[in-house]
Motif scaffolding. Structure first.
Motif, short mmCIF file in Angstrom:
data_model
loop_
_atom_site.label_atom_id
_atom_site.label_comp_id
_atom_site.label_asym_id
_atom_site.label_seq_id
_atom_site.Cartn_x
_atom_site.Cartn_y
_atom_site.Cartn_z
N TRP A 105 -33.74 -4.30 5.87
CA TRP A 105 -34.54 -5.23 5.06
C TRP A 105 -33.76 -5.67 3.83
O TRP A 105 -32.90 -4.94 3.31
CB TRP A 105 -35.85 -4.56 4.65
N ASP A 106 -34.06 -6.87 3.37
CA ASP A 106 -33.29 -7.46 2.26
C ASP A 106 -33.78 -7.02 0.89
O ASP A 106 -33.37 -7.58 -0.13
CB ASP A 106 -33.32 -8.99 2.35
N THR A 107 -34.64 -6.02 0.85
CA THR A 107 -35.19 -5.53 -0.42
C THR A 107 -34.84 -4.05 -0.59
O THR A 107 -35.12 -3.24 0.28
CB THR A 107 -36.72 -5.70 -0.45
N HIS B 151 -33.82 0.59 6.00
CA HIS B 151 -33.32 0.30 7.34
C HIS B 151 -33.91 1.28 8.34
O HIS B 151 -34.41 2.34 7.98
CB HIS B 151 -31.78 0.37 7.37
N GLU B 152 -33.86 0.90 9.61
CA GLU B 152 -34.34 1.76 10.69
C GLU B 152 -33.63 1.40 11.99
O GLU B 152 -33.06 0.30 12.13
CB GLU B 152 -35.85 1.63 10.87
N ALA C 67 -43.97 -5.04 2.76
CA ALA C 67 -44.91 -6.14 3.01
C ALA C 67 -45.31 -6.81 1.70
O ALA C 67 -45.34 -8.04 1.60
CB ALA C 67 -46.14 -5.61 3.73
N GLU C 68 -45.61 -6.01 0.69
CA GLU C 68 -46.01 -6.57 -0.61
C GLU C 68 -44.86 -7.34 -1.26
O GLU C 68 -45.08 -8.33 -1.98
CB GLU C 68 -46.46 -5.44 -1.53
N ALA C 69 -43.62 -6.89 -1.03
CA ALA C 69 -42.46 -7.55 -1.63
C ALA C 69 -42.02 -8.78 -0.84
O ALA C 69 -41.13 -9.51 -1.29
CB ALA C 69 -41.32 -6.56 -1.72
N GLY C 70 -42.61 -9.01 0.34
CA GLY C 70 -42.19 -10.13 1.17
C GLY C 70 -40.80 -9.95 1.73
O GLY C 70 -40.07 -10.93 1.94
N PRO D 2 -36.45 -8.84 7.41
CA PRO D 2 -35.50 -7.98 8.13
C PRO D 2 -34.28 -8.75 8.61
O PRO D 2 -34.35 -9.93 8.97
CB PRO D 2 -36.33 -7.49 9.31
N VAL D 3 -33.16 -8.06 8.61
CA VAL D 3 -31.92 -8.55 9.21
C VAL D 3 -31.62 -7.63 10.38
O VAL D 3 -31.46 -6.42 10.19
CB VAL D 3 -30.75 -8.52 8.21
#
Length: 406
Positions: A325-327, A375-376, A350-353, A356-357
């Motif tokens: 994720w970019d956050t 990441h996962e 989700a709250e941060a919008g 995913p990459v």
């Protein structure tokens, strides 16, 4: 004479009660009893050691340290005192002193298993990975080198399935198997020379979030050697409920080849790794019938994650890799918040919008990214069979927030 025997019996009973309190999670009650015994036996090393552990368990590290400082003077040949004193110093980040304590313990009792492991961890954390390797391999021999040690009882189904597949691969059938490959350094390079390293560094420094993908990371010789090290070494001892197994340095995931890869990654991509030391490394192997690693971030500055299972094992070329994720994880979050609380993390993303990459699986592909990024493991659709199990290697460099955000 009877009076002395009665007192001795009373003190032994008091000590046993203290130990029972301690095991039951009541260190304060145990402390009171230990102190009572020490009033009569002030130089008893076992009771002093128990008291110091009870103090540590209450978070009173300075008091525990004071007990150990006296203990190693009055009982200099008591190996457990030196080892547990090292534990107190380790927790406080006093690594040089802790290393000295573990060495003193092992000079007295060379097969003290926890001291062997902790000395390896200390040396590794102090930036001397190659020097830590013999200690980690020694720990693996002590901890898993007998059938009784390697099989403590009932194991998870996916662990049992993996181990039987590995025994079959090694030709051991149902027999106990303990084996560590040498994992020797190569005479040639392990990490390919990268003519685009300057471009990779520029992209890294200019991108936000910091994510870069490098294909064909290892030379053919290194990739083949690392595969055989992971396939043949009985190092997969940490069991995770999602269906994957971990190999840590203390399990035997430590060899000169990994040290060579670390050194050559550093020299090939200095703009990315800088002076950040290698602080952690591990391998994971996966059961395709189950899930991979849940969403998390890692306690480091830079994460290098690369995959070594042959390409043909992956049945879906669009998956099998990593979702990033970019956050990043907030810097004020504790480790348990960003590493082990999946739903909390997903709610935050989700709250941060966050977006995913997805990086699909490729054999010998490395993904380098800011370790704060969540990441996962992506969906895994690999062939059945031991040599088709997905294996990834993770190397963590530097401490979290040790470099500025892009």
């Amino acid at each position: 004479m009877a009076i002395f025997l009665s007192q001795a019996a009373e003190l032994d009973s008091m000590l046993q009660q203290g130990l029972l309190h301690h095991r039951a999670g009541r260190p304060a009650e145990a402390e009171t009893l230990y102190r009572s015994v020490l009033q009569v036996r002030p130089d008893d090393p076992g009771v002093s050691n128990a008291l110091a552990i009870a103090l540590k368990d209450q978070g009173r590290l300075a008091e525990a340290e004071a007990v150990y400082r006296r203990l190693v003077v009055v009982a200099p040949n008591y190996a457990a005192g030196h080892s547990n004193f090292g534990n107190i110093l380790f927790v406080q980040g006093r690594l040089e002193e802790a290393e000295d304590s573990y060495r003193r313990a092992l000079a007295l009792q060379p097969a003290m298993i926890e001291a062997v492991k902790n000395l390896g961890l200390i040396i590794f954390e102090r930036g001397r990975f190659a020097e830590s390797i013999p200690w980690f391999r020694r720990h693996a021999e002590l901890a898993y080198g007998t059938a009784a040690a390697a099989n403590p009882g009932q194991v998870a189904e996916h662990k049992a399935r993996h181990d039987q597949e590995q025994r079959d691969y090694l030709g051991a059938g149902n027999a106990f198997a303990f084996h560590l490959e040498e994992g020797s350094r190569l005479s040639g390079r392990a990490v390919r020379r990268d003519p685009s390293a300057a471009d990779v560094a520029a992209r890294w420094q200019q991108s936000s979030p910091q994510i870069t993908v490098i294909d064909n990371l290892l030379t053919d010789e290194a990739l083949d050697a690392l595969r055989h090290y992971c396939w043949r070494s009985t190092i997969w001892h940490r069991v995770y409920p999602n269906g994957y197994l971990g190999a840590m340095p203390e399990h035997g995931f430590a060899c000169p080849l990994l040290a060579q890869i670390d050194e050559e990654l550093r020299s090939t991509y200095p703009a990315i790794l800088g002076n950040n030391p290698l602080l952690r490394c591990w391998g994971f192997t996966y059961d395709s019938r189950l899930r991979g690693i849940n969403v998390h971030a890692d306690f480091a500055a830079v994460n290098i994650n690369f995959w070594i299972t042959p390409e043909e094992a992956n049945l879906d070329p669009q998956s099998g890799g990593l979702v990033i994720w970019d956050t990043p994880a907030p810097l004020d979050w504790r480790f348990a918040q960003y590493n082990g609380a999946g739903q909390t993390v997903r709610d935050f993303l989700a709250e941060a919008g966050a977006k995913p990459v997805t990086v699909p699986y490729r054999a010998n592909r490395a993904v380098i990214f800011d370790s704060d990024l969540f990441h996962e493991t992506d969906r895994i659709v690999f062939k059945e069979g031991y040599l088709n199990r997905r294996i990834n290697i993770t190397m963590l460099y530097g401490r979290r927030a040790s470099r500025p955000r892009a």
